[in-house]
Design an enzyme around this catalytic site. Sequence first.
Site, PDB file in Angstrom:
ATOM      1  N   TRP A 292      36.304  44.085  16.697  1.00 59.50           N
ATOM      2  CA  TRP A 292      37.669  44.223  16.344  1.00 59.50           C
ATOM      3  C   TRP A 292      37.763  44.983  15.092  1.00 59.50           C
ATOM      4  CZ3 TRP A 292      39.883  42.867  11.541  1.00 59.50           C
ATOM      5  CH2 TRP A 292      39.091  41.883  10.868  1.00 59.50           C
TER       6      TRP A 292
ATOM      7  N   HIS B 283      36.282  39.241  -1.236  1.00 62.07           N
ATOM      8  CA  HIS B 283      35.772  37.854  -0.979  1.00 62.07           C
ATOM      9  C   HIS B 283      34.345  37.971  -1.159  1.00 62.07           C
ATOM     10  CE1 HIS B 283      39.104  35.988   1.468  1.00 62.07           C
ATOM     11  NE2 HIS B 283      39.270  35.744   0.180  1.00 62.07           N
TER      12      HIS B 283
ATOM     13  N   HIS C 145      35.717  44.922   3.009  1.00 65.71           N
ATOM     14  CA  HIS C 145      37.174  45.083   3.169  1.00 65.71           C
ATOM     15  C   HIS C 145      37.825  44.313   1.926  1.00 65.71           C
ATOM     16  CE1 HIS C 145      35.671  41.038   4.815  1.00 65.71           C
ATOM     17  NE2 HIS C 145      37.029  40.585   4.324  1.00 65.71           N
TER      18      HIS C 145
END
Length: 324
Positions: free
Chosen positions: A162, A255, A264
């Site tokens: 994705w 994170h 990301h």
Amino acid sequence: MAEAPQPKRKREEEEEKNGGPATQGGGTAAFTLSDLRVRRVLRESARDKIVFLHAERIGLSGEGTDAVVILEKTPFQEEKIPDLLKKPMNTELQMHNDIYCTFYLSPPPEMSEIKATVVYPATEKHIQKYLRQEVHLIRESWEDYKNITLPFIQSQSFSIQWVYNILEKKAEADRIVHENPDPSNGFVLVPDLKWNQNQLEDLYLIALVHRRDIKSLRDLTAEHLPLLRSILQEGKEAIVKRFGVPSSQLRIYLHYQPSYQHLHVHFTALGYDAPGSSVERAHLLADVIDNLAMDSLYYQKRALTFPLRADEPLFKKFQEAGKV
């Protein structure tokens, strides 16, 4: 949706809203919510007004295919609030004591929306990800990363197709807020599926880097400073231009452990208690940049703390190594 870490999440991709058709990879309609049968409640949060369901879709053969359905009550839209108390609705007085009253209201449909996000077909990993579990804090040294975490990551085959679909504009191309196409220092900025874009209070966007050789914070060195600085600066500029939210009201962070192994960066409204924004998991991008500017190998030297759920295989690896 803070929550326990989401092990290498696969965003199977489209959100479903108001019973409309779910799609896969931005393609044709695959099913509607009415095709799904609820099997059990995996987890719910009264505070966040969200529930996670294990569902299944029964095929023509009679066999069921697993799905995860996430139902979340959407925030109030400020422009609609003046009409809320004026429109006809069922009103039930629950309590009246001196100057205090409590009512239960049944607002009209346009003021009581629920956002539904569907993962279909869902694997056992998806189901376990949303199941309520005990959470433990792990203190991971660089040696622990090399000997426990990295081999575990390399042994996994959890798809992030994705992500590549977005980067290659095979899916969600119309959702892109900003893109820097540079193959080394570029990224794509898109709204996270947790944000329905109807209000700014829970603003949430994700910057996905074009490079595919950076998994997480542990891979970053001073070589990546141009990339990180472009994400920080261009991301802030794009958000104030598109949404009018100044950088002083943004929380911009990475994170660790990330929920999927492709670098990301999260952009959220500062006033929003976003999932994973707590101190044991979030690392402010500005701090990451400063740390790497001081020491190129900063994240190859220091220990990092992160939460793991008791049912996660990585937690079991740390247990077996005597680290928990």
